[in-house]
Design a protein around this motif. Structure first.
Motif, short mmCIF file in Angstrom:
data_model
loop_
_atom_site.label_atom_id
_atom_site.label_comp_id
_atom_site.label_asym_id
_atom_site.label_seq_id
_atom_site.Cartn_x
_atom_site.Cartn_y
_atom_site.Cartn_z
N PHE A 52 56.09 1.33 23.98
CA PHE A 52 57.26 2.21 24.15
C PHE A 52 56.81 3.44 24.93
O PHE A 52 56.02 4.24 24.44
CB PHE A 52 57.83 2.61 22.79
CG PHE A 52 59.11 3.39 22.86
CD1 PHE A 52 60.33 2.76 22.73
CD2 PHE A 52 59.10 4.76 23.08
CE1 PHE A 52 61.52 3.48 22.79
CE2 PHE A 52 60.27 5.49 23.16
CZ PHE A 52 61.49 4.84 23.01
N THR A 72 56.45 -6.79 25.92
CA THR A 72 57.71 -6.05 26.06
C THR A 72 57.40 -4.59 26.32
O THR A 72 56.61 -3.97 25.60
CB THR A 72 58.57 -6.17 24.79
OG1 THR A 72 58.76 -7.55 24.47
CG2 THR A 72 59.93 -5.51 24.99
N PHE A 74 59.22 -0.91 26.78
CA PHE A 74 60.40 -0.07 26.69
C PHE A 74 60.21 1.13 27.61
O PHE A 74 59.24 1.88 27.49
CB PHE A 74 60.62 0.39 25.25
CG PHE A 74 61.15 -0.70 24.35
CD1 PHE A 74 62.51 -0.88 24.21
CD2 PHE A 74 60.28 -1.54 23.68
CE1 PHE A 74 63.01 -1.89 23.40
CE2 PHE A 74 60.76 -2.55 22.86
CZ PHE A 74 62.14 -2.73 22.73
N PHE A 94 62.53 -3.25 29.27
CA PHE A 94 63.83 -2.90 28.70
C PHE A 94 64.05 -1.40 28.91
O PHE A 94 63.29 -0.58 28.40
CB PHE A 94 63.91 -3.25 27.21
CG PHE A 94 65.24 -2.90 26.59
CD1 PHE A 94 66.35 -3.67 26.85
CD2 PHE A 94 65.37 -1.79 25.76
CE1 PHE A 94 67.59 -3.36 26.29
CE2 PHE A 94 66.59 -1.48 25.19
CZ PHE A 94 67.70 -2.26 25.45
N TYR A 95 65.07 -1.06 29.67
CA TYR A 95 65.37 0.34 29.98
C TYR A 95 66.33 0.87 28.91
O TYR A 95 67.54 0.73 29.02
CB TYR A 95 65.97 0.45 31.38
CG TYR A 95 65.00 0.02 32.46
CD1 TYR A 95 64.17 0.94 33.09
CD2 TYR A 95 64.88 -1.33 32.82
CE1 TYR A 95 63.27 0.55 34.08
CE2 TYR A 95 63.98 -1.73 33.80
CZ TYR A 95 63.18 -0.79 34.41
OH TYR A 95 62.29 -1.19 35.38
N TYR A 96 65.74 1.50 27.89
CA TYR A 96 66.56 1.84 26.72
C TYR A 96 67.58 2.94 27.00
O TYR A 96 68.58 3.04 26.29
CB TYR A 96 65.66 2.22 25.53
CG TYR A 96 64.66 3.33 25.76
CD1 TYR A 96 64.99 4.66 25.58
CD2 TYR A 96 63.35 3.03 26.13
CE1 TYR A 96 64.05 5.67 25.76
CE2 TYR A 96 62.41 4.03 26.32
CZ TYR A 96 62.77 5.35 26.13
OH TYR A 96 61.83 6.34 26.33
N ASP A 99 70.93 1.31 27.53
CA ASP A 99 71.54 0.58 26.42
C ASP A 99 72.86 1.24 26.07
O ASP A 99 72.91 2.41 25.68
CB ASP A 99 70.58 0.61 25.22
CG ASP A 99 71.15 -0.08 23.99
OD1 ASP A 99 72.22 -0.71 24.09
OD2 ASP A 99 70.52 0.04 22.91
N TRP A 102 73.24 2.93 22.71
CA TRP A 102 72.44 4.15 22.66
C TRP A 102 73.10 5.28 23.44
O TRP A 102 73.13 6.43 22.99
CB TRP A 102 71.03 3.89 23.23
CG TRP A 102 70.17 5.11 23.19
CD1 TRP A 102 69.35 5.51 22.16
CD2 TRP A 102 70.05 6.11 24.20
NE1 TRP A 102 68.74 6.69 22.48
CE2 TRP A 102 69.15 7.09 23.73
CE3 TRP A 102 70.62 6.28 25.47
CZ2 TRP A 102 68.80 8.21 24.46
CZ3 TRP A 102 70.28 7.40 26.21
CH2 TRP A 102 69.38 8.36 25.72
N LEU A 250 66.90 5.63 18.59
CA LEU A 250 65.96 4.90 19.44
C LEU A 250 65.45 3.66 18.72
O LEU A 250 65.29 2.60 19.33
CB LEU A 250 64.79 5.80 19.84
CG LEU A 250 65.07 6.89 20.87
CD1 LEU A 250 63.87 7.81 20.99
CD2 LEU A 250 65.41 6.27 22.23
N SER A 253 67.80 0.77 18.86
CA SER A 253 67.77 0.13 20.17
C SER A 253 66.56 -0.80 20.30
O SER A 253 66.67 -1.92 20.80
CB SER A 253 67.75 1.20 21.27
OG SER A 253 67.79 0.62 22.55
N VAL A 254 65.42 -0.33 19.82
CA VAL A 254 64.19 -1.13 19.88
C VAL A 254 64.34 -2.39 19.04
O VAL A 254 64.06 -3.52 19.49
CB VAL A 254 62.97 -0.30 19.41
CG1 VAL A 254 61.76 -1.20 19.17
CG2 VAL A 254 62.64 0.78 20.41
N HIS A 257 66.79 -4.95 20.42
CA HIS A 257 66.28 -5.71 21.55
C HIS A 257 65.23 -6.73 21.13
O HIS A 257 65.15 -7.81 21.69
CB HIS A 257 65.68 -4.77 22.59
CG HIS A 257 65.18 -5.47 23.80
ND1 HIS A 257 66.01 -6.05 24.74
CD2 HIS A 257 63.90 -5.72 24.24
CE1 HIS A 257 65.29 -6.61 25.69
NE2 HIS A 257 64.01 -6.44 25.41
#
Length: 260
Positions: A52, A72, A74, A94-96, A99, A102, A250, A253-254, A257
């Protein structure tokens, strides 16, 4: 066996992110904003499947190379080094910040954070004050609603005709962005949510105060010299005032995903 996640960054939200995902993941927090040889060696030794990265792009003192274990990644805001690593076939980025859940929840925290920021620095009530909000995206909409419920006069200013009349249909006063300076005056607060430079510094000085909620570089056309005394770059309000809530956001979101 739990997957390992390496969380990098100094934002106070990340402490609560770590706490919130620790039930599902083996976590390590690295409180730094610089990718250097020491951090690289430590993370390679840890062998995380998930990394992350902080919201702001991490600085690099050496080549940004992620361990082979990383599956993965983030990503908050990106740069050339991050983009290069994210394109590896073995890594799923993954572009949080993109999201949708989020974005809306963070907009709620930003709106509430702005209210706290206003009270702290202006030491005035919001009731019966005039707020001109430039931009009518998620943050603009949530902020307009919050200020309206506190009794403020809310004016929405955008270039988009669609957003302009959407705001009008919600009961707000409207003005095109090209004509927003007609609303200037010592009784008007300008709150910018547009992430681009558009406001002349001299004109900014004519408002009671300009609160810039957009990310760097902000809305001022010349933001390096002659910054007006009434200008406040008021970013990262969720992390400033609500790090626990923002960190848990956050984490959701993590975990979503990663399908927990």
């Amino acid at each position: 066996m739990k997957k390992k996640i390496a969380i990098i960054g100094t934002d106070p939200r990340l402490n609560f992110l770590q706490q919130s995902v620790s039930e599902y993941l083996d976590t390590q927090l690295y409180p730094t904003m610089t990718w250097d040889t020491e951090l690289r060696e430590t993370i390679f030794a840890y062998e995380p499947e998930v990394i992350f990265l902080p919201i702001q792009p991490i600085q690099t003192d050496c080549s940004l190379e992620l361990p082979p274990s990383c599956q993965t990644l983030f990503i908050g805001k990106t740069n050339e080094s991050i983009d290069r690593e994210s394109k590896k076939d073995t890594i799923q980025p993954f572009y949080y910040l993109e999201d949708e859940e989020w974005i809306w929840e963070n907009a709620n925290l930003t709106a509430e954070g702005f209210i706290n920021y206003f009270y702290l620095y202006e030491k005035q009530a919001i009731y019966n004050k005039k707020f001109i909000i430039t931009g009518y995206g998620r943050v603009g909409k949530r902020l307009a609603l919050a200020l309206h419920h506190l009794g403020a006069e809310v004016i929405i200013s955008v270039r988009s005709e669609l957003q302009l009349y959407e705001a009008k249909s919600s009961g707000y006063q409207i003005v095109t962005l090209d004509n927003v300076l007609d609303q200037q005056g010592e009784d008007a607060y300008l709150v910018n949510t547009i992430p681009t430079k558009w406001l002349n510094n001299e004109y900014a000085a004519s408002f009671s105060r300009v609160f810039d909620l957009a990310s760097n570089p902000g809305c001022l056309l010349d933001n390096e010299n002659n910054i007006p005394l009434n200008y406040s770059l008021s970013t990262s309000l969720p992390g400033m005032y609500f790090p626990q809530d923002a960190g848990q956001l956050l984490a959701r979101s993590v975990l979503k995903h990663l399908a927990f």
